[in-house]
Design a protein around this motif. Structure first.
Motif, short mmCIF file in Angstrom:
data_model
loop_
_atom_site.label_atom_id
_atom_site.label_comp_id
_atom_site.label_asym_id
_atom_site.label_seq_id
_atom_site.Cartn_x
_atom_site.Cartn_y
_atom_site.Cartn_z
N PHE A 1 -19.39 6.68 -5.32
CA PHE A 1 -18.11 6.94 -4.66
C PHE A 1 -17.76 5.82 -3.68
O PHE A 1 -16.59 5.39 -3.61
CB PHE A 1 -18.15 8.28 -3.94
N GLY A 2 -18.74 5.37 -2.90
CA GLY A 2 -18.46 4.31 -1.93
C GLY A 2 -18.03 3.01 -2.59
O GLY A 2 -17.12 2.32 -2.10
N THR A 3 -18.66 2.67 -3.71
CA THR A 3 -18.29 1.45 -4.42
C THR A 3 -16.87 1.55 -4.96
O THR A 3 -16.06 0.61 -4.84
CB THR A 3 -19.27 1.19 -5.57
N PHE A 4 -16.51 2.69 -5.55
CA PHE A 4 -15.15 2.89 -6.06
C PHE A 4 -14.14 2.84 -4.92
O PHE A 4 -13.07 2.22 -5.04
CB PHE A 4 -15.07 4.22 -6.79
N TYR A 5 -14.46 3.47 -3.81
CA TYR A 5 -13.57 3.48 -2.64
C TYR A 5 -13.36 2.07 -2.12
O TYR A 5 -12.22 1.66 -1.82
CB TYR A 5 -14.19 4.37 -1.57
N GLY A 6 -14.44 1.30 -2.01
CA GLY A 6 -14.31 -0.07 -1.51
C GLY A 6 -13.55 -0.97 -2.45
O GLY A 6 -12.78 -1.84 -2.01
N MET A 7 -13.72 -0.80 -3.77
CA MET A 7 -12.97 -1.62 -4.73
C MET A 7 -11.48 -1.32 -4.65
O MET A 7 -10.65 -2.23 -4.75
CB MET A 7 -13.51 -1.38 -6.14
N ILE A 8 -11.12 -0.04 -4.47
CA ILE A 8 -9.71 0.31 -4.33
C ILE A 8 -9.12 -0.35 -3.08
O ILE A 8 -8.00 -0.90 -3.11
CB ILE A 8 -9.55 1.85 -4.26
N MET A 9 -9.85 -0.31 -1.99
CA MET A 9 -9.39 -0.93 -0.75
C MET A 9 -9.08 -2.41 -0.93
O MET A 9 -8.01 -2.91 -0.58
CB MET A 9 -10.44 -0.77 0.36
N ALA A 10 -10.06 -3.15 -1.48
CA ALA A 10 -9.92 -4.60 -1.59
C ALA A 10 -8.92 -5.00 -2.67
O ALA A 10 -8.23 -6.01 -2.52
CB ALA A 10 -11.28 -5.22 -1.89
N PHE A 11 -8.83 -4.22 -3.74
CA PHE A 11 -7.96 -4.61 -4.85
C PHE A 11 -6.48 -4.48 -4.48
O PHE A 11 -5.68 -5.38 -4.75
CB PHE A 11 -8.27 -3.77 -6.08
N PHE A 12 -6.11 -3.38 -3.84
CA PHE A 12 -4.70 -3.17 -3.51
C PHE A 12 -4.32 -3.82 -2.18
O PHE A 12 -3.21 -4.31 -2.02
CB PHE A 12 -4.39 -1.68 -3.48
N GLY A 13 -5.27 -3.83 -1.21
CA GLY A 13 -5.01 -4.52 0.04
C GLY A 13 -3.84 -3.93 0.82
O GLY A 13 -3.35 -2.83 0.55
N GLY A 14 -3.36 -4.70 1.80
CA GLY A 14 -2.18 -4.31 2.56
C GLY A 14 -2.34 -3.00 3.30
O GLY A 14 -3.36 -2.72 3.93
N LYS A 15 -1.30 -2.16 3.20
CA LYS A 15 -1.31 -0.88 3.90
C LYS A 15 -2.38 0.06 3.35
O LYS A 15 -2.96 0.86 4.10
CB LYS A 15 0.06 -0.23 3.78
N VAL A 16 -2.63 -0.03 2.05
CA VAL A 16 -3.67 0.82 1.46
C VAL A 16 -5.03 0.49 2.07
O VAL A 16 -5.80 1.38 2.45
CB VAL A 16 -3.70 0.66 -0.07
N ASP A 17 -5.31 -0.81 2.19
CA ASP A 17 -6.58 -1.25 2.77
C ASP A 17 -6.69 -0.82 4.23
O ASP A 17 -7.73 -0.33 4.67
CB ASP A 17 -6.69 -2.77 2.64
N ASN A 18 -5.62 -0.99 4.99
CA ASN A 18 -5.65 -0.61 6.41
C ASN A 18 -5.86 0.88 6.59
O ASN A 18 -6.66 1.31 7.44
CB ASN A 18 -4.34 -1.04 7.09
N PHE A 19 -5.16 1.69 5.81
CA PHE A 19 -5.30 3.15 5.94
C PHE A 19 -6.71 3.60 5.57
O PHE A 19 -7.34 4.39 6.28
CB PHE A 19 -4.26 3.84 5.06
N MET A 20 -7.23 3.09 4.44
CA MET A 20 -8.56 3.52 4.01
C MET A 20 -9.64 3.01 4.94
O MET A 20 -10.66 3.68 5.14
CB MET A 20 -8.80 3.03 2.57
N MET A 21 -9.43 1.86 5.56
CA MET A 21 -10.39 1.37 6.54
C MET A 21 -10.40 2.24 7.79
O MET A 21 -11.45 2.49 8.39
CB MET A 21 -10.08 -0.08 6.91
N ARG A 22 -9.21 2.72 8.21
CA ARG A 22 -9.16 3.62 9.37
C ARG A 22 -9.92 4.91 9.07
O ARG A 22 -10.55 5.49 9.96
CB ARG A 22 -7.72 3.94 9.71
#
Length: 310
Positions: free
Chosen positions: A125-146
């Protein structure tokens, strides 16, 4: 013909007979694959191989041990309470007359099963979550990082205990609790790796060819992260084993009549003064398993590091 022969030389041993020593010298200088090199380095790590053998012996004993004695781990025998080590009871018996060797084997099975499955769930799950964050970037990355930052700000033990209180004691709830509190580290690591990989030319070409994101992750990201994922698995399993043992020791883990290393340690603590062997055996088994996973994980880390030369 002489000019062409002097121009093209297919082997440094062309002008002489290729003996055994010279052949070995020639072929050992050839480049080998990454996984073949890692396997070679790990097999030459005698400390890691020794503890890998210890781990295999413990696992085999846990699965085959009850078949050797044919004793019921939950059978109560009041006439055989608190017996010492003997030919009939290899680890003795507990305060209810139950065979400790059989119960230890079952406990190792359950503890390893919970630790390994929760590790795979958390890292997956963590690997899938991290790949989604880095692949889409931008607001998606910021929200998921928060979300990860808020999650990491909470004490993991408290979250685990709350989950066990809500879901109840059992193997399934234990799996979910341990996986739920240990996925964020893998997510951060996967995010950093994908941020590096997405700048590669073959990834850019795949994006320009409108490759679906899920196929891009499976084909290009996951294979390049495989060595890191193997290291994460080897280093996360000991922590989950201790987590399971701690919760079971506190009475919030596996339900009776099932057993685990934490339950055996908790029962042995009550008999520590009169019959210390009941405490020492499960503690020793737990330490051996944790040491084995840690040392084997260190060996894998060195073997999978291309810059490491043994």
């Amino acid at each position: 013909m002489e000019d062409s022969k002097s121009k093209f030389r297919f082997s440094p041993y062309e002008d002489r007979v290729l003996t055994t020593d010279s052949a070995n010298e020639y072929y050992t200088t050839q480049s080998i694959g990454f996984w073949a090199s890692a396997r070679k380095k790990f097999t030459h790590d005698y400390l890691g191989m020794s503890w890998l053998i210890v781990l295999i012996i413990i696992i085999l004993a846990a699965w085959l041990g009850p078949m050797l004695q044919h004793l019921n781990p939950n059978q109560i025998d009041v006439n055989s309470r608190n017996m010492g080590i003997s030919a009939t009871h290899w680890f003795g018996t507990d305060r209810l007359g139950r065979d400790l060797f059989t119960r230890a084997c079952i406990g190792v099975r359950i503890s390893l099963t919970v630790a390994i499955l929760s590790t795979f769930i958390a890292i997956g799950f963590g690997t899938f979550y991290g790949m989604i964050m880095a692949f889409f970037g931008g607001k998606v990355d910021n929200f998921m990082m928060r979300v990860i930052e808020v999650f990491n700000s909470l004490p993991s033990l408290l979250i685990t205990m709350l989950i066990m209180i809500i879901l109840g004691n059992g193997v399934g709830s234990m799996l979910f609790a341990l996986a739920f509190t240990s996925w964020s580290g893998s997510a951060r690591q996967a995010r950093g790796l994908v941020l590096q990989l997405r700048e590669r030319d073959y990834v850019t070409s795949a994006i320009m060819l409108n490759t679906p994101p899920w196929l891009l992750m499976l084909r290009h990201f996951v294979p390049n992260m495989m060595s890191i994922l193997i290291l994460d698995i080897g280093q996360s399993i000991p922590g989950n084993i201790f987590g399971e043992a701690s919760l079971s020791f506190l009475g919030m883990g596996i339900k009776a009549p099932n057993t685990s290393l934490g339950i055996l340690i908790s029962d042995g603590q009550n008999q520590m003064l009169q019959h210390p062997i009941q405490l020492y055996i499960p503690v020793l088994i737990l330490l051996l398993i944790v040491f084995a996973f840690n040392i084997v994980g260190d060996g894998l880390r060195d073997a999978l590091d291309p810059k490491y030369k043994r």
